[in-house]
Design a protein around this motif. Structure first.
Motif, short mmCIF file in Angstrom:
data_model
loop_
_atom_site.label_atom_id
_atom_site.label_comp_id
_atom_site.label_asym_id
_atom_site.label_seq_id
_atom_site.Cartn_x
_atom_site.Cartn_y
_atom_site.Cartn_z
N ALA A 181 43.89 35.46 36.11
CA ALA A 181 44.95 34.46 35.94
C ALA A 181 45.31 34.34 34.47
CB ALA A 181 44.50 33.10 36.48
N GLY A 182 46.59 34.35 34.21
CA GLY A 182 47.05 34.23 32.83
C GLY A 182 47.25 35.56 32.16
N TRP B 48 41.66 33.94 43.36
CA TRP B 48 42.78 34.48 42.59
C TRP B 48 42.68 34.13 41.10
CZ3 TRP B 48 45.19 30.65 40.00
CH2 TRP B 48 45.15 29.36 40.55
N ALA B 49 41.90 33.11 40.75
CA ALA B 49 41.83 32.67 39.36
C ALA B 49 40.98 33.59 38.49
CB ALA B 49 41.28 31.25 39.29
N LEU C 10 51.15 39.20 43.59
CA LEU C 10 50.23 38.13 44.04
C LEU C 10 49.32 38.61 45.16
CD1 LEU C 10 52.80 35.17 44.03
CD2 LEU C 10 51.12 35.71 42.25
N CYS D 27 50.40 37.92 38.65
CA CYS D 27 49.31 36.97 38.88
C CYS D 27 49.80 35.58 38.50
CB CYS D 27 48.08 37.35 38.06
SG CYS D 27 48.29 37.24 36.27
N TRP D 28 49.00 34.57 38.83
CA TRP D 28 49.33 33.20 38.48
C TRP D 28 48.86 32.90 37.05
CZ3 TRP D 28 52.64 31.13 41.56
CH2 TRP D 28 52.59 31.34 42.94
N ILE E 179 45.24 40.18 43.05
CA ILE E 179 44.47 39.08 42.44
C ILE E 179 43.39 38.55 43.38
CG2 ILE E 179 46.32 38.40 40.89
CD1 ILE E 179 47.07 36.18 42.83
N LEU F 266 48.90 25.69 36.26
CA LEU F 266 49.70 26.00 37.44
C LEU F 266 50.13 24.71 38.13
CD1 LEU F 266 50.88 28.11 39.31
CD2 LEU F 266 48.69 28.23 40.49
N GLU G 209 46.69 30.34 34.44
CA GLU G 209 45.39 29.71 34.62
C GLU G 209 45.56 28.47 35.50
OE1 GLU G 209 46.87 30.38 31.83
OE2 GLU G 209 45.54 31.33 30.37
N PRO G 210 44.53 28.14 36.34
CA PRO G 210 44.68 27.04 37.30
C PRO G 210 45.14 25.73 36.66
CG PRO G 210 42.69 28.27 37.78
CD PRO G 210 43.25 28.84 36.50
#
Length: 204
Positions: A194-195, A190-191, A128, A157-158, A131, A164, A160-161
């Protein structure tokens, strides 16, 4: 004045606060208390998947307060933790010293321009952290550059927003306590990575 960085052939782009070192330096101790319980779960999974033998050289990029670095050093790896925020690095050094982890060193370093020789590490990790980089491809290229042939990389990574749950909870909490507070409508830094599809494409 907000710091800007220029990619070759492009105009300077303003950085968001989470892309600058000073805010991260200020919150190092709070970050460990408030967030490492979550990031540490990902760090533990990465360490398990890498299955590093003792003595392997590992680079932790954007290491923060050391969720991964500390675990890897305890497992016997030789760890170099890097972060662009001096406050994070100093906090991590104190934690490593308190545990007597002589296999762990920490240095202030920009992950987009690692001051390290080529083909040096058996594994390179970013939990994290990468990103947020202004130049994500450059950060990935630098991680690849310092890996030995056959070395392994791990990026967390996170999702997709809109997938989340954490983002939803933050918005709901803000609206509950400050219904008139204007929520930002820009895509968070960060997006951009993402994914799983985005991460896979960037790594390829």
């Amino acid at each position: 004045t907000r710091v800007t960085r220029r990619r070759e052939g492009q105009s300077p782009m303003p950085l968001s606060p989470d892309q600058e070192p000073e805010p991260w330096s200020r919150i190092a101790a709070v970050y460990e208390t408030a967030f490492e319980g979550l990031s540490g779960q990902y760090a533990a999974q990465v360490l398990e998947r890498l299955a590093l033998a003792p003595g392997r050289r590992v680079l932790d990029v954007a290491a923060g307060t050391g969720a991964f670095s500390l675990r890897a050093a305890r497992a016997g790896a030789d760890v170099l933790a890097t972060d662009f925020a001096p406050g994070m690095v100093e906090h991590l050094r104190r934690r490593a010293a308190a545990e007597g982890l002589t296999r762990l060193s920490a240095e202030v370093m920009d992950g987009q321009a690692l001051a390290l020789p080529d083909a040096t590490f058996d594994a390179a990790v970013s939990i994290l952290g990468l990103i947020f980089f202004p130049d994500i491809p450059r950060g990935l290229s630098e991680m690849r550059r310092v890996l030995q042939p056959g070395g392994r990389a791990a990026i967390v990574c996170w999702p997709e927003p809109h997938r989340l749950r954490l983002m939803t909870l933050v918005r709901e909490s803000l609206q509950a306590v400050a219904p008139d507070f204007p929520l930002p409508d820009v895509t968070p830094a960060w997006a951009r990575l993402a994914g799983e599809p985005a991460l896979r494409a960037a790594l390829e």
